[in-house]
Design a protein around this motif. Structure first.
Motif, PDB file in Angstrom:
ATOM      1  N   ALA A 133       0.729  -1.308  -0.055  1.00  0.00           N
ATOM      2  CA  ALA A 133       0.029  -0.079  -0.174  1.00  0.00           C
ATOM      3  C   ALA A 133       0.902   1.164   0.066  1.00  0.00           C
ATOM      4  CB  ALA A 133      -1.043  -0.207   1.280  1.00  0.00           C
ATOM      5  N   GLY A 134       2.010   1.154   0.798  1.00  0.00           N
ATOM      6  CA  GLY A 134       2.749   2.186   0.922  1.00  0.00           C
ATOM      7  C   GLY A 134       3.534   2.656  -0.475  1.00  0.00           C
ATOM      8  N   ILE A 135       3.925   1.461  -1.265  1.00  0.00           N
ATOM      9  CA  ILE A 135       4.548   1.562  -2.578  1.00  0.00           C
ATOM     10  C   ILE A 135       3.630   2.161  -3.418  1.00  0.00           C
ATOM     11  CG2 ILE A 135       5.294   0.328  -4.440  1.00  0.00           C
ATOM     12  CD1 ILE A 135       6.721  -1.408  -2.191  1.00  0.00           C
ATOM     13  N   ARG A 136       2.277   1.593  -3.454  1.00  0.00           N
ATOM     14  CA  ARG A 136       1.359   2.384  -4.178  1.00  0.00           C
ATOM     15  C   ARG A 136       1.040   3.838  -4.231  1.00  0.00           C
ATOM     16  NH1 ARG A 136      -3.170  -0.450  -6.987  1.00  0.00           N
ATOM     17  NH2 ARG A 136      -2.492  -2.201  -5.760  1.00  0.00           N
ATOM     18  N   LEU A 137       1.077   4.252  -2.811  1.00  0.00           N
ATOM     19  CA  LEU A 137       0.829   5.432  -2.747  1.00  0.00           C
ATOM     20  C   LEU A 137       1.998   6.411  -3.396  1.00  0.00           C
ATOM     21  CD1 LEU A 137      -0.824   5.744   0.735  1.00  0.00           C
ATOM     22  CD2 LEU A 137      -2.184   6.221  -1.499  1.00  0.00           C
ATOM     23  N   ALA A 138       3.318   5.876  -3.280  1.00  0.00           N
ATOM     24  CA  ALA A 138       4.383   6.585  -3.588  1.00  0.00           C
ATOM     25  C   ALA A 138       4.701   6.686  -5.028  1.00  0.00           C
ATOM     26  CB  ALA A 138       5.736   5.913  -2.937  1.00  0.00           C
ATOM     27  N   LEU A 139       4.128   5.624  -5.679  1.00  0.00           N
ATOM     28  CA  LEU A 139       4.381   5.601  -7.236  1.00  0.00           C
ATOM     29  C   LEU A 139       3.064   6.537  -8.005  1.00  0.00           C
ATOM     30  CD1 LEU A 139       5.063   1.631  -7.874  1.00  0.00           C
ATOM     31  CD2 LEU A 139       6.621   3.779  -7.960  1.00  0.00           C
ATOM     32  N   ARG A 140       1.866   6.818  -7.123  1.00  0.00           N
ATOM     33  CA  ARG A 140       0.917   7.547  -7.925  1.00  0.00           C
ATOM     34  C   ARG A 140       1.335   8.841  -8.742  1.00  0.00           C
ATOM     35  NH1 ARG A 140      -3.853   7.612  -4.271  1.00  0.00           N
ATOM     36  NH2 ARG A 140      -3.899   5.202  -5.101  1.00  0.00           N
ATOM     37  N   PRO A 141       1.960   9.716  -7.678  1.00  0.00           N
ATOM     38  CA  PRO A 141       2.360  10.945  -8.287  1.00  0.00           C
ATOM     39  C   PRO A 141       3.421  10.912  -9.472  1.00  0.00           C
ATOM     40  CG  PRO A 141       2.697  10.906  -5.972  1.00  0.00           C
ATOM     41  CD  PRO A 141       2.444   9.663  -6.244  1.00  0.00           C
ATOM     42  N   LEU A 142       4.324   9.940  -9.370  1.00  0.00           N
ATOM     43  CA  LEU A 142       5.448   9.672 -10.337  1.00  0.00           C
ATOM     44  C   LEU A 142       4.636   9.317 -11.784  1.00  0.00           C
ATOM     45  CD1 LEU A 142       8.321   8.916 -11.206  1.00  0.00           C
ATOM     46  CD2 LEU A 142       8.089   6.620 -10.517  1.00  0.00           C
ATOM     47  N   ARG A 143       3.561   8.137 -11.460  1.00  0.00           N
ATOM     48  CA  ARG A 143       2.944   7.989 -12.592  1.00  0.00           C
ATOM     49  C   ARG A 143       2.091   9.043 -13.354  1.00  0.00           C
ATOM     50  NH1 ARG A 143      -1.458   5.008 -10.676  1.00  0.00           N
ATOM     51  NH2 ARG A 143      -2.850   6.782 -11.332  1.00  0.00           N
ATOM     52  N   GLU A 144       1.277   9.943 -12.583  1.00  0.00           N
ATOM     53  CA  GLU A 144       0.542  10.931 -12.925  1.00  0.00           C
ATOM     54  C   GLU A 144       1.327  12.079 -13.566  1.00  0.00           C
ATOM     55  OE1 GLU A 144      -1.686  12.350  -9.586  1.00  0.00           O
ATOM     56  OE2 GLU A 144      -3.143  10.377  -9.735  1.00  0.00           O
ATOM     57  N   LEU A 145       2.620  12.408 -13.153  1.00  0.00           N
ATOM     58  CA  LEU A 145       3.182  13.523 -13.558  1.00  0.00           C
ATOM     59  C   LEU A 145       4.500  13.042 -14.811  1.00  0.00           C
ATOM     60  CD1 LEU A 145       4.234  15.392 -10.340  1.00  0.00           C
ATOM     61  CD2 LEU A 145       2.828  15.974 -12.237  1.00  0.00           C
ATOM     62  N   TYR A 146       4.810  11.843 -14.829  1.00  0.00           N
ATOM     63  CA  TYR A 146       5.803  11.301 -15.689  1.00  0.00           C
ATOM     64  C   TYR A 146       5.708  10.015 -16.397  1.00  0.00           C
ATOM     65  CZ  TYR A 146       8.442  15.048 -13.261  1.00  0.00           C
ATOM     66  OH  TYR A 146       8.804  16.117 -12.771  1.00  0.00           O
ATOM     67  N   GLY A 147       4.402   9.810 -16.392  1.00  0.00           N
ATOM     68  CA  GLY A 147       3.900   8.362 -16.847  1.00  0.00           C
ATOM     69  C   GLY A 147       4.503   8.030 -18.222  1.00  0.00           C
ATOM     70  N   SER A 148       4.230   8.996 -19.070  1.00  0.00           N
ATOM     71  CA  SER A 148       4.485   9.033 -20.516  1.00  0.00           C
ATOM     72  C   SER A 148       5.763   9.432 -21.101  1.00  0.00           C
ATOM     73  CB  SER A 148       3.501   9.769 -21.405  1.00  0.00           C
ATOM     74  OG  SER A 148       3.754  11.078 -21.073  1.00  0.00           O
ATOM     75  N   THR A 149       6.727   9.746 -20.109  1.00  0.00           N
ATOM     76  CA  THR A 149       8.068   9.845 -20.426  1.00  0.00           C
ATOM     77  C   THR A 149       8.938   8.844 -20.461  1.00  0.00           C
ATOM     78  OG1 THR A 149       8.881  10.558 -18.148  1.00  0.00           O
ATOM     79  CG2 THR A 149       7.985  12.156 -19.434  1.00  0.00           C
ATOM     80  N   PRO A 150      10.226   8.778 -21.240  1.00  0.00           N
ATOM     81  CA  PRO A 150      10.954   7.612 -21.283  1.00  0.00           C
ATOM     82  C   PRO A 150      11.860   7.463 -19.909  1.00  0.00           C
ATOM     83  CG  PRO A 150      11.533   9.249 -23.017  1.00  0.00           C
ATOM     84  CD  PRO A 150      10.504  10.128 -22.094  1.00  0.00           C
ATOM     85  N   ALA A 151      11.763   6.118 -19.785  1.00  0.00           N
ATOM     86  CA  ALA A 151      12.261   5.714 -18.413  1.00  0.00           C
ATOM     87  C   ALA A 151      13.989   6.050 -18.624  1.00  0.00           C
ATOM     88  CB  ALA A 151      12.211   4.375 -18.084  1.00  0.00           C
ATOM     89  N   ALA A 152      14.710   6.047 -19.456  1.00  0.00           N
ATOM     90  CA  ALA A 152      16.117   6.207 -19.727  1.00  0.00           C
ATOM     91  C   ALA A 152      16.301   7.392 -19.283  1.00  0.00           C
ATOM     92  CB  ALA A 152      16.440   6.030 -21.223  1.00  0.00           C
TER      93      ALA A 152
END
Length: 114
Positions: A95-114
């Motif tokens: 649950a903690g990891i899911r909450l931490a990943l949410r802003p990352l996904r919303e702001l940078y989801g479509s950007t290249p991981a490299a």
């Protein structure tokens, strides 16, 4: 949050394409999806957030076949579902990891991981 010295760039519609775009630092950036779609609005919010923090335009969308942040998050989440389990039940760590990943996904989801 930093104080805005200028207005936010407008979420705009290209009438002949029925697509959305935003002009940041004089550069017209077309947003994915149709005008008014959640995909285009999410990308608009991400670009505005970066503009506020960095006061410069974001990177263009990644080329086809390149790993994006969303795809990387998905691979990491599959690992978490296997690793953070105790007695066959998911631990609170998931649950903690899911909450931490949410802003990352919303702001940078479509950007290249490299």
């Amino acid at each position: 949050m930093p104080k805005l010295l200028h207005k936010l760039p407008s979420y705009r519609r290209h009438s002949t394409r029925d697509s959305a775009f935003v002009v940041i630092a004089g550069q017209r950036i077309y947003l994915p999806g149709r005008f008014g779609s959640e995909v285009s609005k999410a990308e608009y919010r991400r670009l505005c957030a970066e503009w506020i923090v960095q006061d410069r335009p974001s990177t263009p969308p990644p080329p086809m076949g390149q790993l994006t942040i969303v795809e990387l998050i998905l691979q990491f989440w599959r690992h978490c579902e296997r690793h953070y389990v105790k007695n066959g039940e998911p631990t609170d760590e998931q649950a903690g990891i899911r909450l931490a990943l949410r802003p990352l996904r919303e702001l940078y989801g479509s950007t290249p991981a490299a």
